[in-house]
Design a protein around this motif. Structure first.
Motif, mmCIF file in Angstrom:
data_model
loop_
_atom_site.group_PDB
_atom_site.id
_atom_site.type_symbol
_atom_site.label_atom_id
_atom_site.label_comp_id
_atom_site.label_asym_id
_atom_site.label_seq_id
_atom_site.Cartn_x
_atom_site.Cartn_y
_atom_site.Cartn_z
ATOM 1 N N ARG A 68 0.816 -1.208 0.000
ATOM 2 C CA ARG A 68 0.000 0.000 0.000
ATOM 3 C C ARG A 68 0.854 1.263 0.000
ATOM 4 O O ARG A 68 1.922 1.307 0.592
ATOM 5 N N ILE A 69 0.308 2.293 -0.631
ATOM 6 C CA ILE A 69 0.841 3.644 -0.479
ATOM 7 C C ILE A 69 0.331 4.203 0.840
ATOM 8 O O ILE A 69 1.076 4.791 1.610
ATOM 9 N N ILE A 70 -0.961 3.966 1.102
ATOM 10 C CA ILE A 70 -1.568 4.458 2.333
ATOM 11 C C ILE A 70 -2.802 3.616 2.641
ATOM 12 O O ILE A 70 -3.439 3.077 1.743
ATOM 13 N N MET A 71 -3.103 3.528 3.939
ATOM 14 C CA MET A 71 -4.346 2.913 4.381
ATOM 15 C C MET A 71 -4.921 3.791 5.481
ATOM 16 O O MET A 71 -4.200 4.223 6.376
ATOM 17 N N GLN A 72 -6.209 4.058 5.382
ATOM 18 C CA GLN A 72 -6.904 4.804 6.420
ATOM 19 C C GLN A 72 -8.025 3.946 6.973
ATOM 20 O O GLN A 72 -8.644 3.173 6.239
ATOM 21 N N THR A 73 -8.260 4.096 8.258
ATOM 22 C CA THR A 73 -9.359 3.407 8.923
ATOM 23 C C THR A 73 -10.174 4.468 9.659
ATOM 24 O O THR A 73 -9.894 4.788 10.809
ATOM 25 N N PRO A 74 -11.161 5.036 8.981
ATOM 26 C CA PRO A 74 -11.915 6.162 9.549
ATOM 27 C C PRO A 74 -12.524 5.873 10.919
ATOM 28 O O PRO A 74 -12.591 6.762 11.764
ATOM 29 N N GLU A 75 -12.927 4.628 11.159
ATOM 30 C CA GLU A 75 -13.535 4.311 12.448
ATOM 31 C C GLU A 75 -12.525 4.306 13.587
ATOM 32 O O GLU A 75 -12.903 4.279 14.752
ATOM 33 N N ASN A 76 -11.236 4.356 13.275
ATOM 34 C CA ASN A 76 -10.195 4.429 14.309
ATOM 35 C C ASN A 76 -9.825 5.862 14.676
ATOM 36 O O ASN A 76 -8.991 6.078 15.539
ATOM 37 N N LYS A 77 -10.383 6.838 13.993
ATOM 38 C CA LYS A 77 -10.041 8.234 14.262
ATOM 39 C C LYS A 77 -10.624 8.655 15.606
ATOM 40 O O LYS A 77 -11.803 8.440 15.880
ATOM 41 N N SER A 78 -9.788 9.262 16.426
ATOM 42 C CA SER A 78 -10.242 9.631 17.770
ATOM 43 C C SER A 78 -10.913 10.997 17.817
ATOM 44 O O SER A 78 -11.688 11.266 18.728
ATOM 45 N N MET A 79 -10.635 11.865 16.842
ATOM 46 C CA MET A 79 -11.206 13.209 16.895
ATOM 47 C C MET A 79 -12.672 13.241 16.479
ATOM 48 O O MET A 79 -13.408 14.127 16.864
ATOM 49 N N PHE A 80 -13.080 12.274 15.664
ATOM 50 C CA PHE A 80 -14.451 12.256 15.165
ATOM 51 C C PHE A 80 -15.055 10.889 15.444
ATOM 52 O O PHE A 80 -14.410 9.879 15.227
ATOM 53 N N PRO A 81 -16.307 10.846 15.871
ATOM 54 C CA PRO A 81 -16.927 9.548 16.145
ATOM 55 C C PRO A 81 -17.173 8.776 14.852
ATOM 56 O O PRO A 81 -17.371 9.370 13.799
ATOM 57 N N PRO A 82 -17.158 7.444 14.936
ATOM 58 C CA PRO A 82 -17.437 6.637 13.750
ATOM 59 C C PRO A 82 -18.822 6.951 13.197
ATOM 60 O O PRO A 82 -19.758 7.187 13.942
ATOM 61 N N GLU A 83 -18.928 6.932 11.863
ATOM 62 C CA GLU A 83 -20.196 7.249 11.214
ATOM 63 C C GLU A 83 -20.906 6.015 10.677
ATOM 64 O O GLU A 83 -22.034 6.097 10.222
ATOM 65 N N LEU A 84 -20.248 4.865 10.714
ATOM 66 C CA LEU A 84 -20.828 3.679 10.101
ATOM 67 C C LEU A 84 -21.421 2.711 11.118
ATOM 68 O O LEU A 84 -21.666 1.546 10.797
#
Length: 192
Positions: A68-84
């Protein structure tokens, strides 16, 4: 660049070999026969799984998809609550230019997933385009790079002030990828 068939074979083989994965779903532009094909179409894949913790707690399993060049896991972000809700997503850009957005969905939510309609109508797409200064190719690239610059400067400021490490190497790779994509000819058939 791996072909569409190679990616699909990989996605299905992984699912067949992992007994935690009970079903595979796909949505997005690749499921819409009216959507134009291009080299930027990502693979929007859903794995319906018996449990999620083992996937989330040991992320090395995801390496099987490729470098991978990059991988993001939005549900792991601490500043914003998971949306899914109960879902977990891996947004992956690979060194061969392919992109996979892989969502894990608990088997208890399979019916909810199957009822979702994820295609944008032409009218909605035009609304998205209208958020750019004039919707032209050039202004979209200009807006994208302006957004990247703003994100970078803000993220570096936040990282410095909250004692985090800014991912300079990932930033450099993503920026190089975007510059490469911007320079592709309109009829380009490969990113790399």
């Amino acid at each position: 660049m791996r072909t569409e068939q190679q990616i699909m074979d990989l996605v299905l083989t992984i699912a067949e070999q992992d007994k935690r994965i009970r079903a595979v779903g796909m949505n997005g532009s690749r499921t819409n026969p009216n959507a134009p094909k291009d080299i930027f179409q990502d693979f929007d894949i859903a794995y319906i799984v018996t449990e999620m913790d083992s996937f989330i707690n040991d992320t090395t399993w995801i390496d099987i998809f490729g470098e991978r060049i990059i991988m993001q896991t939005p549900e792991n972000k601490s500043m914003f609550p998971p949306e899914l809700g109960d879902r977990f997503t891996y947004l992956m850009l690979f060194t061969d230019g392919n992109r996979i957005d892989l969502t894990l969905i608990p088997i208890e939510k399979k019916d909810e997933y199957c009822r979702e309609d994820k295609n944008l109508s032409e009218e909605k797409w035009q609304e998205v385009l209208s958020t750019y200064p004039n919707g032209s190719y050039e202004s979209i690239w200009k807006a994208l790079f302006a957004m990247c610059d703003l994100f970078r400067s803000t993220a570096i400021f936040v990282a410095d002030n909250l004692d985090f490490n800014y991912p300079y190497e990932e930033d450099k790779k993503v920026n190089a990828y975007l510059i490469r994509v911007e320079r592709l000819s309109p009829d380009g058939s490969e990113i790399y």
